[in-house]
Design a protein around this motif. Structure first.
Motif, mmCIF file in Angstrom:
data_model
loop_
_atom_site.group_PDB
_atom_site.id
_atom_site.type_symbol
_atom_site.label_atom_id
_atom_site.label_comp_id
_atom_site.label_asym_id
_atom_site.label_seq_id
_atom_site.Cartn_x
_atom_site.Cartn_y
_atom_site.Cartn_z
ATOM 1 N N LEU A 418 1.237 -1.496 0.316
ATOM 2 C CA LEU A 418 -0.317 0.136 0.241
ATOM 3 C C LEU A 418 0.372 1.385 -0.403
ATOM 4 O O LEU A 418 0.731 2.068 -0.512
ATOM 5 C CB LEU A 418 -0.805 -0.421 1.114
ATOM 6 N N ASP A 419 1.685 1.621 0.500
ATOM 7 C CA ASP A 419 3.469 2.708 0.647
ATOM 8 C C ASP A 419 3.623 2.898 -0.391
ATOM 9 O O ASP A 419 3.641 3.366 -0.771
ATOM 10 C CB ASP A 419 4.426 1.842 2.098
ATOM 11 N N ILE A 420 4.212 1.467 -1.331
ATOM 12 C CA ILE A 420 4.316 1.369 -3.135
ATOM 13 C C ILE A 420 3.211 2.589 -3.673
ATOM 14 O O ILE A 420 3.456 3.523 -4.152
ATOM 15 C CB ILE A 420 4.932 -0.161 -3.300
ATOM 16 N N GLN A 421 2.112 1.770 -3.447
ATOM 17 C CA GLN A 421 1.310 3.022 -4.355
ATOM 18 C C GLN A 421 0.262 3.459 -4.343
ATOM 19 O O GLN A 421 0.445 4.198 -5.046
ATOM 20 C CB GLN A 421 -0.189 0.976 -4.423
ATOM 21 N N ARG A 422 0.222 3.820 -2.651
ATOM 22 C CA ARG A 422 -0.347 5.136 -2.307
ATOM 23 C C ARG A 422 0.584 5.788 -0.993
ATOM 24 O O ARG A 422 0.352 5.774 -0.210
ATOM 25 C CB ARG A 422 -1.919 5.229 -1.687
#
Length: 433
Positions: A418-422
């Protein structure tokens, strides 16, 4: 900058890149050499410790991985008797074929074989770490400072794990299952699908549960333009490979081998205590409910293969590692060696370390489970001041520690994705309702 200056600059930069690579290769070689020396020294100098104490530990050796039972099977085979007639030997015919030449040789050759198998597992784990670092799976969160676990460190953490060392010293045949499992992951990540399938088929015949790994291996090998067709082709090849090995074993050893190996594992026919959940439960359950609970317990482990692989389909290596952890916790005849392989794979995902929230809890649960099991076994079997509940309580703590680690690891992976995508969500707490 003149052409000569540019050439000198490029030569210097190339040399600076090559030097760390050579240094890391040297470190890896040292780790492998020292680990091999430690194992061979223990085999040669402390044979009494290994034969009288460690070899009888139910935490390290099970009915389907026992070296003593393997020797019994080899003895029967050497006297022209089917090794599966005595009701003692329950291991794959592959092990009979592997150890038959060593049966007539001094024990040092067997020691060398186990040492070499351990070293090969560590070497492939190190190469897996290097491959992951170079692949698209090694994504970073924007603005993140990365800590990279070097291949030599990955090999060292596996080889010098006391659980790994103990498993090797008792000559548990699970070592060869680990070799096949890690080999399947290594070749799968390299894109050598056929070799990965063969290794997965061998691992399945050695330990049954690695059959689950064919799903993430298929995802490693798939063609993005023809995902479903490529996955199905890989699965079909795997089934054919397993079937061919089965036909070979039936031809050589007869059909009774299947009932004494795979069927024996599924039915949990020997309720000798171990560090798993099956033995105590099926000792107490009524006979009329036994079949129902066999199905429930086995499906609990095998049922995770597809959903876990599909949820982490963007990182099949992580999915395979997660399944290895599930196998370690939920298989019918587990040992400390299963946990050793799972822990050996974890350093490859060093980026998840800072995302783990319950690492202290799971580490303590595993430590207490491992430390208390020999104590409670001593109180139960040797002193007679305890009972089976003592040892099973330590087993429950041990399995709960593994499950806690699995949940924490899965949560860490999802949060990092999630941190990579958002990236804007990094400072926010995610609440799922």
């Amino acid at each position: 900058m003149s052409p000569k200056t540019q050439a000198r600059h490029s030569q210097k930069s190339g040399a600076s890149v090559a030097q760390p690579a050579q240094t890391e290769a040297t470190r890896l070689a040292y780790v492998l050499m020292i680990a091999s020396t430690v194992r061979l020294t223990a085999f040669v100098l402390f044979p009494g410790l290994v034969s009288t104490y460690l070899s009888g530990r139910v935490e390290l050796s099970t009915p389907v991985t026992s070296y003593k039972r393997l020797m019994e099977g080899l003895h029967l085979s050497a006297h022209a008797v089917s090794p599966y007639d005595g009701g003692v030997f329950h291991q794959s015919p592959l092990l009979l074929l592997l150890f038959k030449p060593l049966y007539y040789l001094p024990s040092i050759f067997t020691d060398l074989l186990y040492t070499a198998a351990d070293v090969l597992v560590a070497l492939m784990l190190a190469k897996l770490a290097a491959l992951k670092a170079k692949s698209a799976l090694h994504l970073s969160v924007p603005g993140e400072t990365r800590f990279v676990c070097m291949p030599s460190v990955v090999a060292m953490l596996y080889l010098f794990n006391p659980l790994t060392l103990g498993t090797t010293l008792v000559k548990s045949t699970i070592v060869f299952s680990h070799l096949a499992v890690v080999g399947s992951l290594y070749f799968g990540l390299q894109g050598r699908t056929n070799r990965a399938i063969v290794c997965a088929a061998v691992a399945t015949h050695l330990s049954l549960y690695p059959a689950m790994l064919i799903v993430p291996i298929s995802l490693m090998a798939h063609n993005r333009q023809q995902r479903f067709g490529s996955i199905m082709a890989t699965v079909v090849k795997f089934i054919v490979a397993v079937g061919l090995l089965h036909v070979l074993f039936v031809t050589v050893f007869g059909s009774e081998y299947f009932g004494a190996t795979i069927d024996f594992t599924v039915r949990v026919a020997d309720l000798q205590p171990n560090v798993g959940l099956f033995w105590y439960f099926f000792t107490e359950v009524f006979d009329e409910f036994r079949l129902f609970f066999f199905v429930v317990f086995q499906l609990t482990a095998l049922g995770f293969a597809v959903p876990v692989s599909w949820r982490f389909r963007q990182d099949p290596l992580f999915a395979a590692t997660f399944l290895v952890g599930i196998i370690s916790a939920l298989k019918s005849y587990p040992a400390w060696g299963d946990l050793a392989l799972f822990l050996g794979l974890l350093p490859i995902f060093e980026e998840l370390l800072k995302y783990l929230q319950f690492i202290f809890l799971s580490a303590n649960l595993l430590f207490y489970g491992v430390a208390l099991a020999p104590v409670f076994w001593y109180l139960w079997i040797e002193q007679g001041s305890g009972n089976a509940n003592f040892f099973y309580a330590a087993t429950l703590v041990y399995v709960f520690g593994q499950i806690t680690l699995l949940f924490d690891l899965g949560t860490a992976k999802l949060r990092r994705d999630l941190d990579i995508q958002r990236p804007e969500m990094r400072t926010r707490t995610v609440i799922q309702e």
